[in-house]
Design a protein around this motif. Structure first.
Motif, mmCIF file in Angstrom:
data_model
loop_
_atom_site.group_PDB
_atom_site.id
_atom_site.type_symbol
_atom_site.label_atom_id
_atom_site.label_comp_id
_atom_site.label_asym_id
_atom_site.label_seq_id
_atom_site.Cartn_x
_atom_site.Cartn_y
_atom_site.Cartn_z
ATOM 1 N N ASN A 289 0.853 -1.185 0.000
ATOM 2 C CA ASN A 289 0.000 0.000 0.000
ATOM 3 C C ASN A 289 0.894 1.242 0.000
ATOM 4 N N VAL A 290 0.509 2.257 -0.775
ATOM 5 C CA VAL A 290 1.296 3.494 -0.833
ATOM 6 C C VAL A 290 0.343 4.682 -0.763
ATOM 7 N N THR A 291 0.913 5.867 -0.549
ATOM 8 C CA THR A 291 0.151 7.107 -0.559
ATOM 9 C C THR A 291 0.634 7.951 -1.730
ATOM 10 N N VAL A 292 -0.278 8.355 -2.593
ATOM 11 C CA VAL A 292 0.067 9.199 -3.729
ATOM 12 C C VAL A 292 -0.399 10.625 -3.428
ATOM 13 N N GLU A 293 0.291 11.588 -4.028
ATOM 14 C CA GLU A 293 -0.024 12.999 -3.805
ATOM 15 C C GLU A 293 -0.167 13.687 -5.150
ATOM 16 N N ASP A 294 -1.277 14.417 -5.329
ATOM 17 C CA ASP A 294 -1.439 15.139 -6.585
ATOM 18 C C ASP A 294 -0.789 16.515 -6.478
ATOM 19 N N GLU A 295 -0.829 17.263 -7.572
ATOM 20 C CA GLU A 295 -0.116 18.539 -7.622
ATOM 21 C C GLU A 295 -0.709 19.591 -6.692
ATOM 22 N N SER A 296 -1.947 19.396 -6.245
ATOM 23 C CA SER A 296 -2.564 20.344 -5.313
ATOM 24 C C SER A 296 -2.238 20.020 -3.863
ATOM 25 N N GLY A 297 -1.528 18.903 -3.639
ATOM 26 C CA GLY A 297 -1.180 18.507 -2.282
ATOM 27 C C GLY A 297 -2.132 17.511 -1.661
ATOM 28 N N GLU A 298 -3.217 17.164 -2.343
ATOM 29 C CA GLU A 298 -4.171 16.194 -1.806
ATOM 30 C C GLU A 298 -3.577 14.796 -1.898
ATOM 31 N N THR A 299 -3.752 14.003 -0.865
ATOM 32 C CA THR A 299 -3.198 12.654 -0.831
ATOM 33 C C THR A 299 -4.308 11.608 -0.919
ATOM 34 N N GLN A 300 -3.911 10.426 -1.356
ATOM 35 C CA GLN A 300 -4.857 9.331 -1.505
ATOM 36 C C GLN A 300 -4.103 8.026 -1.269
ATOM 37 N N GLU A 301 -4.646 7.177 -0.397
ATOM 38 C CA GLU A 301 -4.007 5.889 -0.163
ATOM 39 C C GLU A 301 -4.427 4.906 -1.255
ATOM 40 N N VAL A 302 -3.446 4.262 -1.839
ATOM 41 C CA VAL A 302 -3.682 3.275 -2.895
ATOM 42 C C VAL A 302 -3.225 1.918 -2.370
ATOM 43 N N LYS A 303 -4.152 0.960 -2.335
ATOM 44 C CA LYS A 303 -3.875 -0.345 -1.727
ATOM 45 C C LYS A 303 -3.742 -1.428 -2.807
ATOM 46 N N PHE A 304 -3.131 -2.527 -2.400
ATOM 47 C CA PHE A 304 -3.005 -3.705 -3.258
ATOM 48 C C PHE A 304 -2.374 -3.337 -4.604
ATOM 49 N N LEU A 305 -1.190 -2.764 -4.548
ATOM 50 C CA LEU A 305 -0.510 -2.308 -5.760
ATOM 51 C C LEU A 305 -0.138 -3.509 -6.634
ATOM 52 N N TYR A 306 -0.399 -3.405 -7.944
ATOM 53 C CA TYR A 306 -0.020 -4.474 -8.874
ATOM 54 C C TYR A 306 0.517 -3.872 -10.163
ATOM 55 N N GLY A 307 1.270 -4.664 -10.889
ATOM 56 C CA GLY A 307 1.862 -4.218 -12.140
ATOM 57 C C GLY A 307 1.197 -4.882 -13.327
ATOM 58 N N TYR A 328 17.578 5.113 -22.212
ATOM 59 C CA TYR A 328 16.521 4.151 -21.933
ATOM 60 C C TYR A 328 15.374 4.884 -21.249
ATOM 61 N N ASP A 329 14.240 4.931 -21.924
ATOM 62 C CA ASP A 329 13.033 5.540 -21.370
ATOM 63 C C ASP A 329 12.141 4.424 -20.837
ATOM 64 N N VAL A 330 11.945 4.407 -19.544
ATOM 65 C CA VAL A 330 11.235 3.321 -18.878
ATOM 66 C C VAL A 330 9.824 3.765 -18.525
ATOM 67 N N CYS A 331 8.854 2.905 -18.775
ATOM 68 C CA CYS A 331 7.461 3.152 -18.384
ATOM 69 C C CYS A 331 6.949 1.911 -17.659
ATOM 70 N N LEU A 332 6.586 2.062 -16.399
ATOM 71 C CA LEU A 332 6.054 0.966 -15.599
ATOM 72 C C LEU A 332 4.605 1.266 -15.254
ATOM 73 N N ASN A 333 3.705 0.398 -15.696
ATOM 74 C CA ASN A 333 2.287 0.590 -15.406
ATOM 75 C C ASN A 333 1.960 -0.072 -14.072
ATOM 76 N N VAL A 334 1.527 0.741 -13.105
ATOM 77 C CA VAL A 334 1.239 0.278 -11.750
ATOM 78 C C VAL A 334 -0.158 0.751 -11.373
ATOM 79 N N SER A 335 -0.958 -0.135 -10.836
ATOM 80 C CA SER A 335 -2.324 0.209 -10.449
ATOM 81 C C SER A 335 -2.596 -0.268 -9.029
ATOM 82 N N GLY A 336 -3.643 0.290 -8.428
ATOM 83 C CA GLY A 336 -4.040 -0.125 -7.085
ATOM 84 C C GLY A 336 -5.440 0.356 -6.770
ATOM 85 N N PHE A 337 -6.023 -0.208 -5.731
ATOM 86 C CA PHE A 337 -7.417 0.056 -5.395
ATOM 87 C C PHE A 337 -7.525 1.129 -4.306
#
Length: 405
Positions: A289-307, A328-337
């Motif tokens: 589980n991680v916490t993401v932050e948008d550009e306005s400073g609002e945070t959101q917990e994202v659980k069960f991260l998967y690739g 090398y330009d790397v793109c990793l697709n990561v999602s969570g609930f």
């Protein structure tokens, strides 16, 4: 469409390509080679046994594999279907196709005869005749010939026009034959990505991020710009890449890179701290589980991260700049609930690093002709006692391929 398939890809993971792959355009034609429906693109791979695999047969998500003898320039060669299974009902020359569980694919084509609608093809079958299930050869000594081969496959089945507005199906009075064709070349062997260093500091940007309030409703989403974060990329001797400190945590995700295809794109496979469905795990074996932050400073917990792996999801693109640096330009697709697993965040972790073209595919070397002899396998992994195979022999600045019995 990328957003939709990215979400679906998190639930139904695509198959990674092998090293011998290229993108092809599949044309829908009549028996006079006139295009009668919109084309679509998919991947064509060739394995070491000589099996060619078209990743998507008529946009049904079912692959179709075949073999053929190399035709002479201006000639043709009959194909042999190696998968999926054949269900010989009726004529042996026109078998239905099905998967290993006897499931018949449902094919789709769009804009058939300028109808601007979808056509569904149920219970497709092939015409295994020499002139319509074969590969043509071209003369590459002619500078006008860009491709080595052209494949031609005849398909029929039960045809239905689909109206997306009314969700109605209308059966064709007479089911036609359609012909799919695509140009392709023998794949070129590609080197493994160069190992740039043991550790690199990178800035991870999150430029494309989509929030689905209801993850089952993939048409309803909003774009969420998220803040970048600094991370460390570690490269192991076994070719494993570990992105550490993701989302400003102590967590890491690891991956390997496949060989580059003719478009200089290599797909990523997540490894190590994952379960069998590619959910990331913490060192303690818990779901990440991680916490993401948008550009306005609002945070959101994202659980069960998967690739998510496969084309357009997680990949590396290689380019060379004017100064000779390999990027090398790397793109990793990561999602969570989120929101008690009713919503979903779909995020692209993007970062870049550079490498000089003077480095080798196995490691950095100093020019020293008196250096000890070292051996590596073809994946760039050092081998202490090589035997029974082909290896890379390195001594100082000189590398050669050798066969050791």
């Amino acid at each position: 469409m990328k957003k939709i398939f990215t979400l679906l890809g998190g639930l139904l993971l695509a198959t990674s390509l092998n090293s011998k792959a290229e993108e092809v355009t599949v044309m829908i034609m009549d028996n006079s080679y006139n295009q009668i429906a919109d084309s679509y693109t998919t991947e064509l791979t060739k394995d070491a046994a000589g099996n060619w695999t078209l990743a998507d047969f008529l946009e049904s998500e079912m692959p179709i594999s075949f073999k053929f003898e190399k035709p002479a320039a201006g000639g043709s060669s009959m194909m042999t279907l190696t998968s999926p299974s054949l269900a010989y009902e009726g004529s042996e020359n026109m078998p239905y196709i099905c998967d290993a569980n006897d499931n018949y694919p449902t094919g789709w084509i769009y804009n058939y005869n300028n109808n601007e609608s979808w056509v569904e093809i149920q219970y497709p079958y092939l015409y295994l005749d020499n002139w319509c299930f074969n590969v043509y050869g071209y003369d590459l000594s002619n500078p006008d010939n860009e491709y080595e081969y052209f494949a031609y496959i005849a398909v029929s089945g039960s045809f239905y026009t689909y109206n997306a507005e009314t969700e109605d199906y209308t059966a064709f009075e007479k089911n036609p034959w359609i012909y799919i064709g695509f140009y392709f070349n023998e794949p070129k062997e590609e080197e493994n990505p160069e190992t740039p260093a043991d550790s690199i500091n990178v800035t991870v940007n999150l430029d494309e991020n989509y929030y689905y309030p209801d993850y089952s409703d993939y048409e309803n989403y909003s774009e969420k710009p998220l803040k970048s974060f600094d991370a460390n990329l570690e490269i192991g001797e076994d070719g494993t890449y570990t992105l550490k400190n993701i989302f400003n945590t102590d967590y890491s995700i690891s991956y390997t890179i496949g060989n580059f295809n003719p478009n200089n794109i290599a797909l990523v496979t997540f490894t190590g701290n994952i379960d069998e469905e590619d959910y990331f795990l913490t060192p303690a074996g818990k779901y990440m589980n991680v916490t993401v932050e948008d550009e306005s400073g609002e945070t959101q917990e994202v659980k069960f991260l998967y690739g998510t792996v496969g084309k357009d999801y997680s990949y590396v693109e290689k380019t060379t700049d004017e100064e000779g640096n390999v990027w090398y330009d790397v793109c990793l697709n990561v999602s969570g609930f989120v929101n008690n697993s009713t919503g979903l965040f779909d995020m692209y972790l993007a970062f870049s690093y550079s490498q000089k073209t003077t480095t080798t595919a196995v490691s950095f070397v100093e020019i020293n002709e008196n250096a000890p002899v070292e051996y590596y396998n073809l994946q760039g992994v050092k081998v202490a006692e090589p035997s029974n195979g082909i290896f890379i022999r390195r001594q100082g600045s000189k590398t050669t391929k050798v066969a050791i019995k």
